[in-house]
Design a protein around this motif. Structure first.
Motif, PDB file in Angstrom:
ATOM      1  N   MET A   1       0.844  -1.071  -0.164  1.00  0.00           N
ATOM      2  CA  MET A   1       0.365  -0.111   0.414  1.00  0.00           C
ATOM      3  C   MET A   1       0.930   1.540   0.503  1.00  0.00           C
ATOM      4  SD  MET A   1      -3.168   0.460   0.037  1.00  0.00           S
ATOM      5  CE  MET A   1      -3.763  -0.387   0.787  1.00  0.00           C
ATOM      6  N   ASP A   2       0.511   2.232  -0.591  1.00  0.00           N
ATOM      7  CA  ASP A   2       1.574   3.315  -1.250  1.00  0.00           C
ATOM      8  C   ASP A   2       0.780   4.739  -0.386  1.00  0.00           C
ATOM      9  OD1 ASP A   2       2.235   5.521  -2.051  1.00  0.00           O
ATOM     10  OD2 ASP A   2       3.215   5.202  -3.844  1.00  0.00           O
ATOM     11  N   GLN A   3       1.087   4.331   0.777  1.00  0.00           N
ATOM     12  CA  GLN A   3       0.981   5.929   1.948  1.00  0.00           C
ATOM     13  C   GLN A   3       0.242   7.412   0.973  1.00  0.00           C
ATOM     14  OE1 GLN A   3       2.616   5.007   5.252  1.00  0.00           O
ATOM     15  NE2 GLN A   3       1.132   3.978   6.312  1.00  0.00           N
ATOM     16  N   GLY A   4       1.791   7.355   0.217  1.00  0.00           N
ATOM     17  CA  GLY A   4       1.369   8.757   0.020  1.00  0.00           C
ATOM     18  C   GLY A   4       0.245   8.691  -1.187  1.00  0.00           C
ATOM     19  N   ASN A   5       0.223   7.772  -2.055  1.00  0.00           N
ATOM     20  CA  ASN A   5      -0.617   8.248  -3.425  1.00  0.00           C
ATOM     21  C   ASN A   5      -2.173   8.081  -2.587  1.00  0.00           C
ATOM     22  OD1 ASN A   5       0.582   8.417  -4.973  1.00  0.00           O
ATOM     23  ND2 ASN A   5       0.848   6.149  -5.880  1.00  0.00           N
ATOM     24  N   THR A   6      -1.993   7.169  -1.065  1.00  0.00           N
ATOM     25  CA  THR A   6      -3.426   7.138  -0.685  1.00  0.00           C
ATOM     26  C   THR A   6      -3.902   8.282  -0.317  1.00  0.00           C
ATOM     27  OG1 THR A   6      -2.895   4.274   0.051  1.00  0.00           O
ATOM     28  CG2 THR A   6      -4.842   5.987   0.827  1.00  0.00           C
ATOM     29  N   ALA A   7      -2.613   8.952   0.221  1.00  0.00           N
ATOM     30  CA  ALA A   7      -2.852  10.339   1.190  1.00  0.00           C
ATOM     31  C   ALA A   7      -3.278  11.641   0.173  1.00  0.00           C
ATOM     32  CB  ALA A   7      -2.001  11.078   1.885  1.00  0.00           C
ATOM     33  N   PHE A   8      -2.809  11.295  -0.953  1.00  0.00           N
ATOM     34  CA  PHE A   8      -2.846  12.123  -2.278  1.00  0.00           C
ATOM     35  C   PHE A   8      -4.270  11.558  -3.107  1.00  0.00           C
ATOM     36  CE2 PHE A   8      -2.633  13.231  -7.428  1.00  0.00           C
ATOM     37  CZ  PHE A   8      -2.453  13.899  -7.146  1.00  0.00           C
ATOM     38  N   VAL A   9      -4.950  10.668  -2.720  1.00  0.00           N
ATOM     39  CA  VAL A   9      -5.783  10.535  -3.587  1.00  0.00           C
ATOM     40  C   VAL A   9      -7.554  10.910  -2.584  1.00  0.00           C
ATOM     41  CG1 VAL A   9      -7.540   8.444  -4.071  1.00  0.00           C
ATOM     42  CG2 VAL A   9      -5.510   8.273  -4.858  1.00  0.00           C
ATOM     43  N   LEU A  10      -7.016  10.475  -1.135  1.00  0.00           N
ATOM     44  CA  LEU A  10      -7.555  11.193  -0.166  1.00  0.00           C
ATOM     45  C   LEU A  10      -8.437  12.792  -0.230  1.00  0.00           C
ATOM     46  CD1 LEU A  10      -7.583   8.292   2.200  1.00  0.00           C
ATOM     47  CD2 LEU A  10      -9.127   8.697   1.086  1.00  0.00           C
ATOM     48  N   ILE A  11      -7.075  13.281   0.025  1.00  0.00           N
ATOM     49  CA  ILE A  11      -6.867  14.952   0.246  1.00  0.00           C
ATOM     50  C   ILE A  11      -7.674  15.551  -1.603  1.00  0.00           C
ATOM     51  CG2 ILE A  11      -5.051  16.786   0.032  1.00  0.00           C
ATOM     52  CD1 ILE A  11      -3.238  15.211   1.456  1.00  0.00           C
ATOM     53  N   SER A  12      -7.454  14.283  -2.869  1.00  0.00           N
ATOM     54  CA  SER A  12      -8.165  15.388  -3.600  1.00  0.00           C
ATOM     55  C   SER A  12      -9.582  15.119  -4.232  1.00  0.00           C
ATOM     56  CB  SER A  12      -7.395  14.348  -5.158  1.00  0.00           C
ATOM     57  OG  SER A  12      -6.249  14.526  -4.944  1.00  0.00           O
ATOM     58  N   ALA A  13      -9.863  13.844  -3.126  1.00  0.00           N
ATOM     59  CA  ALA A  13     -11.634  13.617  -2.953  1.00  0.00           C
ATOM     60  C   ALA A  13     -11.783  15.247  -1.660  1.00  0.00           C
ATOM     61  CB  ALA A  13     -11.989  12.661  -2.430  1.00  0.00           C
ATOM     62  N   ALA A  14     -11.294  14.918  -1.054  1.00  0.00           N
ATOM     63  CA  ALA A  14     -12.111  16.707  -0.089  1.00  0.00           C
ATOM     64  C   ALA A  14     -12.265  17.535  -0.125  1.00  0.00           C
ATOM     65  CB  ALA A  14     -11.167  16.327   1.169  1.00  0.00           C
ATOM     66  N   LEU A  15     -11.196  18.013  -1.822  1.00  0.00           N
ATOM     67  CA  LEU A  15     -10.938  19.343  -2.543  1.00  0.00           C
ATOM     68  C   LEU A  15     -11.820  19.399  -3.516  1.00  0.00           C
ATOM     69  CD1 LEU A  15      -7.117  19.392  -3.051  1.00  0.00           C
ATOM     70  CD2 LEU A  15      -8.644  21.092  -1.426  1.00  0.00           C
ATOM     71  N   VAL A  16     -12.366  18.377  -3.975  1.00  0.00           N
ATOM     72  CA  VAL A  16     -13.540  17.724  -4.850  1.00  0.00           C
ATOM     73  C   VAL A  16     -14.856  18.119  -3.865  1.00  0.00           C
ATOM     74  CG1 VAL A  16     -14.393  17.386  -6.774  1.00  0.00           C
ATOM     75  CG2 VAL A  16     -12.469  16.637  -6.329  1.00  0.00           C
ATOM     76  N   LEU A  17     -14.968  17.326  -3.335  1.00  0.00           N
ATOM     77  CA  LEU A  17     -15.550  17.977  -2.509  1.00  0.00           C
ATOM     78  C   LEU A  17     -16.341  19.448  -1.664  1.00  0.00           C
ATOM     79  CD1 LEU A  17     -18.734  16.058  -1.064  1.00  0.00           C
ATOM     80  CD2 LEU A  17     -17.675  15.803   1.046  1.00  0.00           C
ATOM     81  N   LEU A  18     -15.409  19.925  -1.364  1.00  0.00           N
ATOM     82  CA  LEU A  18     -15.896  21.254  -1.507  1.00  0.00           C
ATOM     83  C   LEU A  18     -15.892  22.343  -2.355  1.00  0.00           C
ATOM     84  CD1 LEU A  18     -14.380  23.399   1.241  1.00  0.00           C
ATOM     85  CD2 LEU A  18     -12.703  23.780   0.411  1.00  0.00           C
ATOM     86  N   MET A  19     -15.567  22.244  -3.423  1.00  0.00           N
ATOM     87  CA  MET A  19     -16.122  22.074  -4.708  1.00  0.00           C
ATOM     88  C   MET A  19     -18.367  22.721  -5.240  1.00  0.00           C
ATOM     89  SD  MET A  19     -14.127  20.822  -7.748  1.00  0.00           S
ATOM     90  CE  MET A  19     -15.179  21.537  -9.062  1.00  0.00           C
ATOM     91  N   THR A  20     -18.416  22.026  -3.904  1.00  0.00           N
ATOM     92  CA  THR A  20     -20.186  21.501  -3.938  1.00  0.00           C
ATOM     93  C   THR A  20     -20.642  22.633  -3.381  1.00  0.00           C
ATOM     94  OG1 THR A  20     -20.476  19.380  -4.480  1.00  0.00           O
ATOM     95  CG2 THR A  20     -22.232  20.119  -3.639  1.00  0.00           C
TER      96      THR A  20
END
Length: 422
Positions: A1-20
């Motif tokens: 499991m790549d923790q860096g990519n995991t963090a990247f995807v989860l942070i990106s998900a939060a950013l996209v959710l903020l768009m609404t």
């Protein structure tokens, strides 16, 4: 499991959710003061409903493992298979595609895409839509329009940098849509046009019918949307690498140039460059760069921004010449901007562009993909909208629309004045 990519995807998900919520502010500032609660609730209602539908069955439709073997290939109704990442998520780490990040991280990231796609449509029906009717439309549209189109565009498998399986637009047709120019913006823009036709014009529809009631609120929305869009575009790489960095830079450059393009058109037409025009130009540039952010050099991203900003500034007047009331310019910004960005890939995309000697094949694929999504979304949205209008009714009563619909629909007001202030 790549923790860096995991963090990247989860942070990106939060950013996209903020768009609404950012979209709610953007739209809310543009409408009448007595309609702002209703306008913002269309976005928050979309967030609530689509998040639930996504977990129940939306992800199962959009990211079935059927690939190109079936239209939908629904293999997980009312449940998400957490034992595998799914087709699109497998592109994140070529060395270890099954262990790059948890499958639920990708589920969360794509959930935010589904939510914002539905919420975008609401700007076309501002000041006159029933909340309950909107929620019915949102649920049906997500189920039979967005989820299948997401399957066509976002569900794919890469091997050695090439798509080897997936939805028909990205695999069989060969169109490029890195972050959702077709699935999100053309899709929502076409649906917005359909609903504008179904609900008809606002009373007194004409140029200048209403002015933004709160310019700072709208600009706050622009800022939040732009901030979240870095997760939208760069996050679509699903890995913290050079492609994500290119998408990030282009997501800065294109909307900045689009602001300049929009306000230049405003200055030439009206003699003034407005803050609302600058904000709208930034959104137009963000829309246009979405499909192309990973396949353009930054200089061509700037050129795209200038063109998209100018064209969208001109396109918002189509509603007056063609006679449809797209209240907050969903068609002029998202549909037109999405088409421009999608076609731009076929002209100037690295390794595929016509102007770089690669022929017409990619441009034709881009055009067919854009037209297919546009027609599918428009026709189905028109049918859904008319069905709701003829049964439960989609538009509020005339007297409520004229007075402002916040109190009638939600029993609330955005602002308390005078004796009501406490």
């Amino acid at each position: 499991m790549d923790q860096g990519n995991t963090a990247f995807v989860l942070i990106s998900a939060a950013l996209v959710l903020l768009m609404t919520p950012g979209l709610a502010f953007f739209y809310g500032g543009l409408v009448k003061a007595k309609s702002v609660v209703s306008m913002m609730m269309l976005s928050f209602g979309s967030l609530a409903l689509i998040a639930v539908l996504w977990v129940l069955y939306g992800y199962a439709i959009a990211f079935s493992n059927g690939g190109s073997s079936g239209f939908l290939g629904i293999d997980g109704w009312f449940g998400i298979d957490t034992s595998s990442i799914g087709l699109a998520a497998q592109v994140a780490d070529a060395a270890d595609p099954q262990g790059s990040f948890p499958s639920l991280a990708f589920v969360a990231f794509q959930a935010a895409f589904a939510i914002i796609s539905v919420a975008l449509i609401s700007g076309a029906i501002a000041d006159r839509a029933k909340f309950g009717a909107w929620m019915v439309f949102a649920g049906i549209w997500a189920t039979i329009v967005y989820f299948p189109v997401a399957n066509w565009v976002f569900n794919f498998t890469l091997q050695d940098g090439k798509v080897v399986d997936g939805g028909w637009i990205v695999y069989e047709l060969g169109a490029i849509d890195f972050a959702g120019g077709t699935a999100v913006h053309i899709n929502a823009g076409a649906a917005g046009l359909a609903l504008a036709i179904v609900l008809g014009k606002r009373f007194g529809f004409s140029k200048g019918i209403t002015q933004p009631h709160n310019v700072p609120l709208t600009l706050l929305g622009v800022a939040l949307l732009w901030f979240g869009w870095f997760g939208f575009n760069a996050g679509s790489e699903l890995a913290a690498d050079g492609v994500a960095a290119l998408a990030f830079v282009n997501t800065l450059a294109a909307p900045a140039a689009a602001m300049l393009g929009w306000i230049l058109v405003e200055k030439m037409q009206q003699g003034k460059a407005t803050s609302i025009g600058a904000g709208s130009g930034a959104i137009a540039g963000l829309v246009a760069i979405t499909p192309a952010c990973a396949v353009l050099d930054p200089l061509w991203a700037i050129a795209l921004g200038l063109v998209a900003g100018a064209l969208c500034a001109l396109a918002i007047n189509l509603k007056f010449s063609l006679g449809f009331d797209d209240s907050l310019d969903v068609v002029g910004i998202h549909l037109v901007g999405g088409v421009v960005g999608t076609l731009w890939i076929g002209l100037f995309g690295n390794g595929v562009g016509l102007f770089f000697g690669h022929g017409f094949d990619q441009l034709i694929a881009q055009a067919v993909g854009a037209i297919a999504v546009l027609v599918y979304s428009f026709v189905i949205s028109l049918v859904i909208g008319f069905a709701i209008e003829k049964t439960m009714g989609f538009r509020v009563r005339a007297e409520d629309e004229i007075a402002g619909i916040d109190t009638v629909v939600h029993g609330e007001e955005a602002y308390a004045f005078g004796a009501d202030r406490g």
